[in-house]
Design a protein around this motif. Structure first.
Motif, PDB file in Angstrom:
ATOM      1  N   ALA A  99      50.400  40.928  21.978  1.00 41.71           N
ATOM      2  CA  ALA A  99      50.237  40.688  20.542  1.00 41.71           C
ATOM      3  C   ALA A  99      49.114  39.690  20.237  1.00 41.71           C
ATOM      4  CB  ALA A  99      51.552  40.185  19.950  1.00 41.71           C
ATOM      5  N   HIS A 100      48.455  39.171  21.271  1.00 39.51           N
ATOM      6  CA  HIS A 100      47.386  38.174  21.145  1.00 39.51           C
ATOM      7  C   HIS A 100      47.873  36.972  20.323  1.00 39.51           C
ATOM      8  CE1 HIS A 100      43.254  36.906  21.746  1.00 39.51           C
ATOM      9  NE2 HIS A 100      43.243  36.483  20.496  1.00 39.51           N
ATOM     10  N   GLU A 101      48.919  36.330  20.835  1.00 36.02           N
ATOM     11  CA  GLU A 101      49.513  35.152  20.197  1.00 36.02           C
ATOM     12  C   GLU A 101      49.419  33.952  21.152  1.00 36.02           C
ATOM     13  OE1 GLU A 101      53.455  36.618  19.335  1.00 36.02           O
ATOM     14  OE2 GLU A 101      52.787  37.440  17.424  1.00 36.02           O
ATOM     15  N   PRO A 102      48.235  33.331  21.245  1.00 42.01           N
ATOM     16  CA  PRO A 102      48.015  32.257  22.216  1.00 42.01           C
ATOM     17  C   PRO A 102      49.001  31.097  22.126  1.00 42.01           C
ATOM     18  CG  PRO A 102      45.950  32.880  21.165  1.00 42.01           C
ATOM     19  CD  PRO A 102      47.041  33.616  20.463  1.00 42.01           C
ATOM     20  N   ARG A 103      49.337  30.662  20.920  1.00 42.81           N
ATOM     21  CA  ARG A 103      50.269  29.535  20.771  1.00 42.81           C
ATOM     22  C   ARG A 103      51.664  29.929  21.236  1.00 42.81           C
ATOM     23  NH1 ARG A 103      47.683  25.109  20.775  1.00 42.81           N
ATOM     24  NH2 ARG A 103      45.907  25.130  19.403  1.00 42.81           N
ATOM     25  N   GLN A 104      52.052  31.154  20.980  1.00 49.10           N
ATOM     26  CA  GLN A 104      53.356  31.624  21.443  1.00 49.10           C
ATOM     27  C   GLN A 104      53.385  31.678  22.969  1.00 49.10           C
ATOM     28  OE1 GLN A 104      55.905  32.181  19.274  1.00 49.10           O
ATOM     29  NE2 GLN A 104      57.195  32.334  21.063  1.00 49.10           N
ATOM     30  N   ILE A 105      52.319  32.187  23.565  1.00 50.62           N
ATOM     31  CA  ILE A 105      52.232  32.219  25.026  1.00 50.62           C
ATOM     32  C   ILE A 105      52.399  30.806  25.566  1.00 50.62           C
ATOM     33  CG2 ILE A 105      50.758  32.692  27.023  1.00 50.62           C
ATOM     34  CD1 ILE A 105      49.299  34.779  25.156  1.00 50.62           C
TER      35      ILE A 105
ATOM     36  N   VAL B 278      61.472  35.572  31.335  1.00 49.46           N
ATOM     37  CA  VAL B 278      60.315  34.746  30.968  1.00 49.46           C
ATOM     38  C   VAL B 278      59.058  35.607  30.875  1.00 49.46           C
ATOM     39  CG1 VAL B 278      58.803  32.863  31.732  1.00 49.46           C
ATOM     40  CG2 VAL B 278      61.288  32.634  31.940  1.00 49.46           C
ATOM     41  N   MET B 279      58.849  36.463  31.859  1.00 48.10           N
ATOM     42  CA  MET B 279      57.626  37.258  31.887  1.00 48.10           C
ATOM     43  C   MET B 279      57.607  38.332  30.799  1.00 48.10           C
ATOM     44  SD  MET B 279      56.051  35.474  34.022  1.00 48.10           S
ATOM     45  CE  MET B 279      54.510  36.400  34.004  1.00 48.10           C
ATOM     46  N   ASP B 280      58.752  38.832  30.382  1.00 44.19           N
ATOM     47  CA  ASP B 280      58.794  39.784  29.261  1.00 44.19           C
ATOM     48  C   ASP B 280      58.323  39.108  27.978  1.00 44.19           C
ATOM     49  OD1 ASP B 280      59.750  41.830  30.897  1.00 44.19           O
ATOM     50  OD2 ASP B 280      61.804  41.723  30.132  1.00 44.19           O
ATOM     51  N   ARG B 281      58.754  37.861  27.758  1.00 40.88           N
ATOM     52  CA  ARG B 281      58.301  37.120  26.569  1.00 40.88           C
ATOM     53  C   ARG B 281      56.802  36.843  26.662  1.00 40.88           C
ATOM     54  NH1 ARG B 281      63.318  34.878  27.622  1.00 40.88           N
ATOM     55  NH2 ARG B 281      62.470  33.042  28.658  1.00 40.88           N
ATOM     56  N   TRP B 282      56.345  36.446  27.844  1.00 43.46           N
ATOM     57  CA  TRP B 282      54.919  36.201  28.078  1.00 43.46           C
ATOM     58  C   TRP B 282      54.122  37.469  27.782  1.00 43.46           C
ATOM     59  CZ3 TRP B 282      52.152  38.724  32.010  1.00 43.46           C
ATOM     60  CH2 TRP B 282      50.863  38.251  32.239  1.00 43.46           C
ATOM     61  N   LYS B 283      54.541  38.601  28.338  1.00 44.66           N
ATOM     62  CA  LYS B 283      53.850  39.877  28.141  1.00 44.66           C
ATOM     63  C   LYS B 283      53.786  40.252  26.665  1.00 44.66           C
ATOM     64  CE  LYS B 283      54.368  44.866  28.830  1.00 44.66           C
ATOM     65  NZ  LYS B 283      53.136  45.091  28.153  1.00 44.66           N
TER      66      LYS B 283
ATOM     67  N   VAL C 200      46.451  26.351  28.011  1.00 46.28           N
ATOM     68  CA  VAL C 200      46.979  27.721  28.058  1.00 46.28           C
ATOM     69  C   VAL C 200      46.608  28.447  26.767  1.00 46.28           C
ATOM     70  CG1 VAL C 200      49.064  29.141  28.175  1.00 46.28           C
ATOM     71  CG2 VAL C 200      48.868  27.097  29.612  1.00 46.28           C
ATOM     72  N   ALA C 201      46.845  27.808  25.633  1.00 50.43           N
ATOM     73  CA  ALA C 201      46.538  28.422  24.340  1.00 50.43           C
ATOM     74  C   ALA C 201      45.046  28.725  24.210  1.00 50.43           C
ATOM     75  CB  ALA C 201      46.997  27.514  23.203  1.00 50.43           C
ATOM     76  N   GLU C 202      44.204  27.800  24.645  1.00 47.70           N
ATOM     77  CA  GLU C 202      42.755  28.021  24.568  1.00 47.70           C
ATOM     78  C   GLU C 202      42.329  29.178  25.457  1.00 47.70           C
ATOM     79  OE1 GLU C 202      41.057  24.201  25.480  1.00 47.70           O
ATOM     80  OE2 GLU C 202      41.740  23.337  23.577  1.00 47.70           O
ATOM     81  N   TYR C 203      42.891  29.270  26.641  1.00 40.42           N
ATOM     82  CA  TYR C 203      42.564  30.354  27.569  1.00 40.42           C
ATOM     83  C   TYR C 203      42.887  31.705  26.931  1.00 40.42           C
ATOM     84  CZ  TYR C 203      42.541  33.212  31.804  1.00 40.42           C
ATOM     85  OH  TYR C 203      42.273  34.189  32.747  1.00 40.42           O
ATOM     86  N   TYR C 204      44.098  31.843  26.399  1.00 44.85           N
ATOM     87  CA  TYR C 204      44.494  33.132  25.832  1.00 44.85           C
ATOM     88  C   TYR C 204      43.827  33.408  24.496  1.00 44.85           C
ATOM     89  CZ  TYR C 204      47.622  34.138  29.642  1.00 44.85           C
ATOM     90  OH  TYR C 204      48.118  34.426  30.889  1.00 44.85           O
ATOM     91  N   ALA C 205      43.458  32.388  23.746  1.00 45.53           N
ATOM     92  CA  ALA C 205      42.722  32.600  22.491  1.00 45.53           C
ATOM     93  C   ALA C 205      41.350  33.206  22.777  1.00 45.53           C
ATOM     94  CB  ALA C 205      42.574  31.285  21.730  1.00 45.53           C
ATOM     95  N   ALA C 206      40.784  32.903  23.945  1.00 47.84           N
ATOM     96  CA  ALA C 206      39.470  33.411  24.320  1.00 47.84           C
ATOM     97  C   ALA C 206      39.512  34.835  24.872  1.00 47.84           C
ATOM     98  CB  ALA C 206      38.836  32.475  25.365  1.00 47.84           C
ATOM     99  N   GLN C 207      40.704  35.367  25.093  1.00 47.80           N
ATOM    100  CA  GLN C 207      40.823  36.727  25.618  1.00 47.80           C
ATOM    101  C   GLN C 207      40.577  37.730  24.487  1.00 47.80           C
ATOM    102  OE1 GLN C 207      41.019  37.163  28.921  1.00 47.80           O
ATOM    103  NE2 GLN C 207      40.998  34.930  28.916  1.00 47.80           N
ATOM    104  N   PRO C 208      40.011  38.893  24.818  1.00 46.88           N
ATOM    105  CA  PRO C 208      39.694  39.864  23.767  1.00 46.88           C
ATOM    106  C   PRO C 208      40.939  40.471  23.122  1.00 46.88           C
ATOM    107  CG  PRO C 208      39.269  40.785  25.940  1.00 46.88           C
ATOM    108  CD  PRO C 208      39.628  39.346  26.150  1.00 46.88           C
ATOM    109  N   LEU C 209      40.824  40.755  21.832  1.00 46.62           N
ATOM    110  CA  LEU C 209      41.889  41.471  21.138  1.00 46.62           C
ATOM    111  C   LEU C 209      42.095  42.811  21.833  1.00 46.62           C
ATOM    112  CD1 LEU C 209      40.959  40.807  17.410  1.00 46.62           C
ATOM    113  CD2 LEU C 209      42.855  39.825  18.697  1.00 46.62           C
ATOM    114  N   GLY C 210      43.321  43.222  21.927  1.00 37.81           N
ATOM    115  CA  GLY C 210      43.626  44.496  22.579  1.00 37.81           C
ATOM    116  C   GLY C 210      43.949  44.374  24.057  1.00 37.81           C
TER     117      GLY C 210
END
Length: 123
Positions: free
Chosen positions: A24-30, A14-19, A53-63
């Motif tokens: 890859a900065h894919e909030p919906r996938q996360i 699970v965590m490998d897929r999350w990572k 969850v998607a909103e949180y990761y969408a707000a994270q910086p690219l890279g």
């Protein structure tokens, strides 16, 4: 009951897929790796459900990238697994943030999903 090695393999899967999705900065996938009613606590106010969850990761910086190390696993009940991890979130333009992460995984239709996610910054 799963052995410790089997528990770690489930958690790592699970965590490998999350990572991969974080890197890859894919909030919906996360978000798809979480249950529909997941309780999510990053370093900002908590949310419930995949949208938060998607909103949180969408707000994270690219890279931003994540590296994790499994510290502990426990089977809480059949189809429910606790994971305790160390995670380093790295950025292109700022210092790495090191946290500990507790997750509760739940098996849903033969797939494991994150039902609870709780980050703690110990610095």
């Amino acid at each position: 009951m799963n052995t410790a090695a089997a528990q770690e393999a489930i958690l790592s899967g699970v965590m490998d897929r999350w990572k991969a999705a974080v890197d890859a900065h894919e909030p919906r996938q996360i978000a798809s790796y979480f249950t529909e009613d997941a309780i999510f606590q990053g370093l900002h106010p908590y949310s419930v459900g995949r949208q938060g969850v998607a909103e949180y990761y969408a707000a994270q910086p690219l890279g931003m990238t994540a590296d994790y190390q499994v510290l502990e696993t426990r089977e809480l009940a059949e189809g429910v697994l606790l994971g305790y991890l160390r995670v380093a979130f790295s950025f292109a333009d700022r210092p790495t943030i090191r946290v500990v992460l507790s997750v509760v995984l739940r098996r849903v239709a033969d797939q494991w999903h994150i039902a609870h996610y709780q980050v703690s910054k110990l610095d």
